[in-house]
Structure formats: structure tokens, C-alpha cells
Design a protein around this motif. Structure first.
Motif, PDB file in Angstrom:
ATOM      1  N   SER A   1       0.809  -1.220   0.000  1.00  0.00           N
ATOM      2  CA  SER A   1       0.000   0.000   0.000  1.00  0.00           C
ATOM      3  C   SER A   1       0.838   1.265   0.000  1.00  0.00           C
ATOM      4  O   SER A   1       0.429   2.286  -0.552  1.00  0.00           O
ATOM      5  CB  SER A   1      -0.945   0.005   1.208  1.00  0.00           C
ATOM      6  N   SER A   2       2.018   1.201   0.602  1.00  0.00           N
ATOM      7  CA  SER A   2       2.842   2.403   0.738  1.00  0.00           C
ATOM      8  C   SER A   2       3.951   2.506  -0.306  1.00  0.00           C
ATOM      9  O   SER A   2       4.466   3.599  -0.570  1.00  0.00           O
ATOM     10  CB  SER A   2       3.486   2.435   2.125  1.00  0.00           C
ATOM     11  N   GLY A   3       4.354   1.372  -0.877  1.00  0.00           N
ATOM     12  CA  GLY A   3       5.484   1.351  -1.798  1.00  0.00           C
ATOM     13  C   GLY A   3       6.833   1.311  -1.105  1.00  0.00           C
ATOM     14  O   GLY A   3       7.872   1.299  -1.755  1.00  0.00           O
ATOM     15  N   ASP A   4       6.830   1.254   0.216  1.00  0.00           N
ATOM     16  CA  ASP A   4       8.069   1.219   0.996  1.00  0.00           C
ATOM     17  C   ASP A   4       8.325  -0.214   1.468  1.00  0.00           C
ATOM     18  O   ASP A   4       7.644  -0.710   2.372  1.00  0.00           O
ATOM     19  CB  ASP A   4       7.957   2.160   2.193  1.00  0.00           C
ATOM     20  N   TRP A   5       9.317  -0.865   0.872  1.00  0.00           N
ATOM     21  CA  TRP A   5       9.635  -2.255   1.183  1.00  0.00           C
ATOM     22  C   TRP A   5      10.828  -2.378   2.129  1.00  0.00           C
ATOM     23  O   TRP A   5      11.322  -3.478   2.383  1.00  0.00           O
ATOM     24  CB  TRP A   5       9.923  -3.032  -0.102  1.00  0.00           C
ATOM     25  N   SER A   6      11.291  -1.268   2.688  1.00  0.00           N
ATOM     26  CA  SER A   6      12.530  -1.281   3.462  1.00  0.00           C
ATOM     27  C   SER A   6      12.404  -2.037   4.781  1.00  0.00           C
ATOM     28  O   SER A   6      13.407  -2.515   5.320  1.00  0.00           O
ATOM     29  CB  SER A   6      12.978   0.164   3.746  1.00  0.00           C
ATOM     30  N   ARG A   7      11.206  -2.163   5.328  1.00  0.00           N
ATOM     31  CA  ARG A   7      11.045  -2.811   6.628  1.00  0.00           C
ATOM     32  C   ARG A   7      11.195  -4.329   6.559  1.00  0.00           C
ATOM     33  O   ARG A   7      11.457  -4.965   7.588  1.00  0.00           O
ATOM     34  CB  ARG A   7       9.678  -2.473   7.224  1.00  0.00           C
ATOM     35  N   LEU A   8      10.984  -4.914   5.390  1.00  0.00           N
ATOM     36  CA  LEU A   8      10.932  -6.375   5.315  1.00  0.00           C
ATOM     37  C   LEU A   8      12.207  -7.033   5.820  1.00  0.00           C
ATOM     38  O   LEU A   8      12.145  -8.037   6.533  1.00  0.00           O
ATOM     39  CB  LEU A   8      10.656  -6.827   3.878  1.00  0.00           C
ATOM     40  N   ALA A   9      13.362  -6.486   5.450  1.00  0.00           N
ATOM     41  CA  ALA A   9      14.632  -7.118   5.793  1.00  0.00           C
ATOM     42  C   ALA A   9      14.865  -7.159   7.297  1.00  0.00           C
ATOM     43  O   ALA A   9      15.573  -8.045   7.796  1.00  0.00           O
ATOM     44  CB  ALA A   9      15.790  -6.380   5.104  1.00  0.00           C
ATOM     45  N   VAL A  10      14.282  -6.225   8.029  1.00  0.00           N
ATOM     46  CA  VAL A  10      14.425  -6.184   9.492  1.00  0.00           C
ATOM     47  C   VAL A  10      13.270  -6.899  10.166  1.00  0.00           C
ATOM     48  O   VAL A  10      13.465  -7.724  11.070  1.00  0.00           O
ATOM     49  CB  VAL A  10      14.521  -4.723   9.986  1.00  0.00           C
ATOM     50  N   TYR A  11      12.053  -6.605   9.734  1.00  0.00           N
ATOM     51  CA  TYR A  11      10.871  -7.085  10.442  1.00  0.00           C
ATOM     52  C   TYR A  11      10.663  -8.588  10.306  1.00  0.00           C
ATOM     53  O   TYR A  11      10.353  -9.268  11.289  1.00  0.00           O
ATOM     54  CB  TYR A  11       9.625  -6.358   9.936  1.00  0.00           C
ATOM     55  N   VAL A  12      10.775  -9.111   9.087  1.00  0.00           N
ATOM     56  CA  VAL A  12      10.406 -10.513   8.867  1.00  0.00           C
ATOM     57  C   VAL A  12      11.310 -11.481   9.646  1.00  0.00           C
ATOM     58  O   VAL A  12      10.803 -12.386  10.325  1.00  0.00           O
ATOM     59  CB  VAL A  12      10.371 -10.850   7.371  1.00  0.00           C
ATOM     60  N   PRO A  13      12.640 -11.337   9.614  1.00  0.00           N
ATOM     61  CA  PRO A  13      13.456 -12.228  10.459  1.00  0.00           C
ATOM     62  C   PRO A  13      13.132 -12.102  11.943  1.00  0.00           C
ATOM     63  O   PRO A  13      13.096 -13.105  12.662  1.00  0.00           O
ATOM     64  CB  PRO A  13      14.895 -11.781  10.159  1.00  0.00           C
ATOM     65  N   ALA A  14      12.889 -10.876  12.394  1.00  0.00           N
ATOM     66  CA  ALA A  14      12.557 -10.673  13.811  1.00  0.00           C
ATOM     67  C   ALA A  14      11.245 -11.362  14.164  1.00  0.00           C
ATOM     68  O   ALA A  14      11.111 -11.965  15.244  1.00  0.00           O
ATOM     69  CB  ALA A  14      12.464  -9.177  14.107  1.00  0.00           C
ATOM     70  N   GLN A  15      10.282 -11.300  13.266  1.00  0.00           N
ATOM     71  CA  GLN A  15       8.984 -11.941  13.513  1.00  0.00           C
ATOM     72  C   GLN A  15       9.116 -13.454  13.617  1.00  0.00           C
ATOM     73  O   GLN A  15       8.532 -14.078  14.516  1.00  0.00           O
ATOM     74  CB  GLN A  15       8.012 -11.551  12.404  1.00  0.00           C
ATOM     75  N   PHE A  16       9.885 -14.053  12.717  1.00  0.00           N
ATOM     76  CA  PHE A  16      10.046 -15.508  12.762  1.00  0.00           C
ATOM     77  C   PHE A  16      10.818 -15.938  14.004  1.00  0.00           C
ATOM     78  O   PHE A  16      10.445 -16.913  14.671  1.00  0.00           O
ATOM     79  CB  PHE A  16      10.739 -16.004  11.492  1.00  0.00           C
ATOM     80  N   LEU A  17      11.874 -15.218  14.327  1.00  0.00           N
ATOM     81  CA  LEU A  17      12.648 -15.572  15.517  1.00  0.00           C
ATOM     82  C   LEU A  17      11.833 -15.358  16.788  1.00  0.00           C
ATOM     83  O   LEU A  17      11.905 -16.160  17.734  1.00  0.00           O
ATOM     84  CB  LEU A  17      13.934 -14.751  15.565  1.00  0.00           C
ATOM     85  N   GLY A  18      11.050 -14.297  16.823  1.00  0.00           N
ATOM     86  CA  GLY A  18      10.193 -14.061  17.982  1.00  0.00           C
ATOM     87  C   GLY A  18       9.141 -15.138  18.137  1.00  0.00           C
ATOM     88  O   GLY A  18       8.854 -15.586  19.254  1.00  0.00           O
ATOM     89  N   ALA A  19       8.551 -15.574  17.014  1.00  0.00           N
ATOM     90  CA  ALA A  19       7.540 -16.628  17.067  1.00  0.00           C
ATOM     91  C   ALA A  19       8.140 -17.939  17.559  1.00  0.00           C
ATOM     92  O   ALA A  19       7.525 -18.656  18.362  1.00  0.00           O
ATOM     93  CB  ALA A  19       6.916 -16.816  15.688  1.00  0.00           C
ATOM     94  N   MET A  20       9.338 -18.259  17.108  1.00  0.00           N
ATOM     95  CA  MET A  20       9.991 -19.490  17.552  1.00  0.00           C
ATOM     96  C   MET A  20      10.329 -19.416  19.038  1.00  0.00           C
ATOM     97  O   MET A  20      10.117 -20.380  19.785  1.00  0.00           O
ATOM     98  CB  MET A  20      11.239 -19.739  16.719  1.00  0.00           C
ATOM     99  N   SER A  21      10.817 -18.276  19.478  1.00  0.00           N
ATOM    100  CA  SER A  21      11.180 -18.120  20.888  1.00  0.00           C
ATOM    101  C   SER A  21       9.947 -18.189  21.784  1.00  0.00           C
ATOM    102  O   SER A  21       9.969 -18.797  22.862  1.00  0.00           O
ATOM    103  CB  SER A  21      11.909 -16.789  21.103  1.00  0.00           C
TER     104      SER A  21
END
Length: 241
Positions: free
Chosen positions: A76-96
Motif C-alpha cells: 500500500s505504501s510502496g516502501d519495502w525497506s522494513r521487510l529485511a528487518v521485520y520478517v526475520p525478527a517476527q520468525f525468531l520471535g515466534a519461535m522463541s
């Protein structure tokens, strides 16, 4: 220390700890909440999301806690910069968070004979295994999540914007509503990290009497939410919410 990565990590950890924790409380044997039912589970997930978002916001992220939400926002925003930080953090947080659920209910796994009940404390299991129909359910549920979350945060929804601190409550209620209305067929993953991260943890933990982790089904709660988020993101951008 304020950090976008740490915010998404700890926020997702809290969400999974409380969300999968309420599932464990209801389905595992000899707990205080045994057989509490679907209302208890969906209510617990409402509070889990609320608590996770508040945690993430306080530490420095946007409180997505979900790769599908991150993708939808990017669409929606055209800003894809968060993916590289957010997605790994989300998966690691879910596993923890899943590991902490295991530790919290350590005495109850051996008391629970059904392998499906054990898996259900980590990952989603469809009520009726029909991959195409299950996929559609996850698409629709995540579409609702991303679209309504965008509407909640939009100034057009309230005229003046949200009061500070109100957003996490409303998003929690939204997830509650999705669970009550649309969660019956699949258990409403609506979040690839919420399903795949704990599913991996289930596969590696020393749970006695556990069955397979059912990675064959895992494509549904991964791809369905991503497709739903993309469609919602495109619509949000087109409408200008």
C-alpha cells in the motif's frame, strides 16, 4: 534500547507466548483451563495481539508482528525497506515464544495423549483438510486483517486519527472478530510467522509422543496470508485509505 528489530522480536514473542499459551491451556490435559473452548482461545488471542503490539511499539517497531501485515503495508505504501528487518525478527520471535509455551506447560505434554493436540499448541490444523478451501479461508481472513487494520489507523476512519494508545486495543478486537467469525475452518493462522516458526519448534523439541509436524500443510498458512495481504494492500492503495 529502542530497536525496530527488537521491537518486532519481543512483540511477536509475547504474542505467541500468550496466544499459543491459551491454546495449550485449553487443549492440554490437567490444566486449569482444560476444555475451555473456542471463546477462550479467541479471547486469549485478542489479548495476545494487543499485548504484543504494545510491546513492539514501546521498544521501537511499528508492531506488525506478522510478515503478511508487513507485506500488505509495503504494497500500500510502496516502501519495502522494513521487510529485511521485520520478517526475520517476527520468525525468531515466534519461535522463541513457542519455546516458552513449551516450558510453561512442561508438566502437561506427557499427560496429553493425542499428538494432534500437542501440534495444535504450536501450529494450525484445519478442521476439514481441504487445501484449496483452507487456502481461500486464510486469504479471506488475512485480507480482512490488513484492510480493517489500515482503516483503523486511517484518519478517514475517525476524522481526526486515533487517540494515542487506542490502536493496539482495536487491532486485538479485530483479531478476536476474525477468530470468532472466520477461524473455524483453519484455526486462523493469518500470519506465516505465527504458524511456521512454532511448527519448526514443534519439530525439534523433545516432546514425547508427538506426531509429525505436518509441513505438507504449512504452505496454506504461509501462502494464503501473503496472498490476502497483497490483495488488501493493493485495495488500500487504490482507495487511498
Amino acid at each position: 534500547m529502542h530497536s525496530a528489530f527488537l521491537g518486532e522480536f519481543l512483540g511477536t514473542l509475547i504474542m505467541i507466548l500468550l496466544g499459543n499459551g491459551v491454546v495449550a491451556n485449553v487443549v492440554l490435559r490437567r490444566t486449569k483451563g482444560e476444555k475451555g473452548g473456542w471463546i477462550v482461545i479467541t479471547t486469549g488471542w485478542c489479548f495476545a495481539v494487543m499485548a504484543g503490539v504494545f510491546t513492539a511499539l514501546a521498544i521501537g517497531s511499528d508492531g506488525h508482528l506478522n510478515p503478511a501485515v508487513t507485506v500488505g503495508v509495503a504494497m500500500s505504501s510502496g516502501d519495502w525497506s522494513r521487510l529485511a528487518v521485520y520478517v526475520p525478527a517476527q520468525f525468531l520471535g515466534a519461535m522463541s515464544g513457542a519455546v516458552l509455551v513449551w516450558l510453561c506447560y512442561l508438566s502437561h505434554w506427557d499427560e496429553t495423549p493425542d499428538p494432534a493436540d500437542k501440534l495444535g499448541c504450536f501450529a494450525t490444523i484445519p478442521a476439514i483438510r481441504a487445501p484449496a478451501a483452507n487456502f481461500i479461508t486464510e486469504v479471506i481472513g488475512t485480507f480482512v486483517l490488513v484492510l480493517v487494520a489500515a482503516a483503523i489507523s486511517s484518519k478517514y476512519g475517525t476524522g481526526v486519527g486515533l487517540r494515542p494508545g487506542l490502536g493496539p486495543f482495536l487491532v486485538g478486537f479485530l483479531v478476536w472478530g476474525i477468530g470468532l467469525s472466520l477461524g473455524g475452518p483453519t484455526g486462523y493462522a493469518i500470519n506465516p510467522a505465527r504458524d511456521l516458526g512454532p511448527r519448526i519448534v514443534h519439530a525439534v523439541l523433545p516432546l514425547s509422543g508427538k506426531g509429525p509436524s505436518d509441513f505438507g500443510y504449512s504452505l496454506v498458512p504461509i501462502m494464503g496470508p501473503l496472498v490476502g495481504a497483497v490483495v488488501a494492500g493493493i485495495l488500500v492503495k487504490a482507495i487511498g485509505i
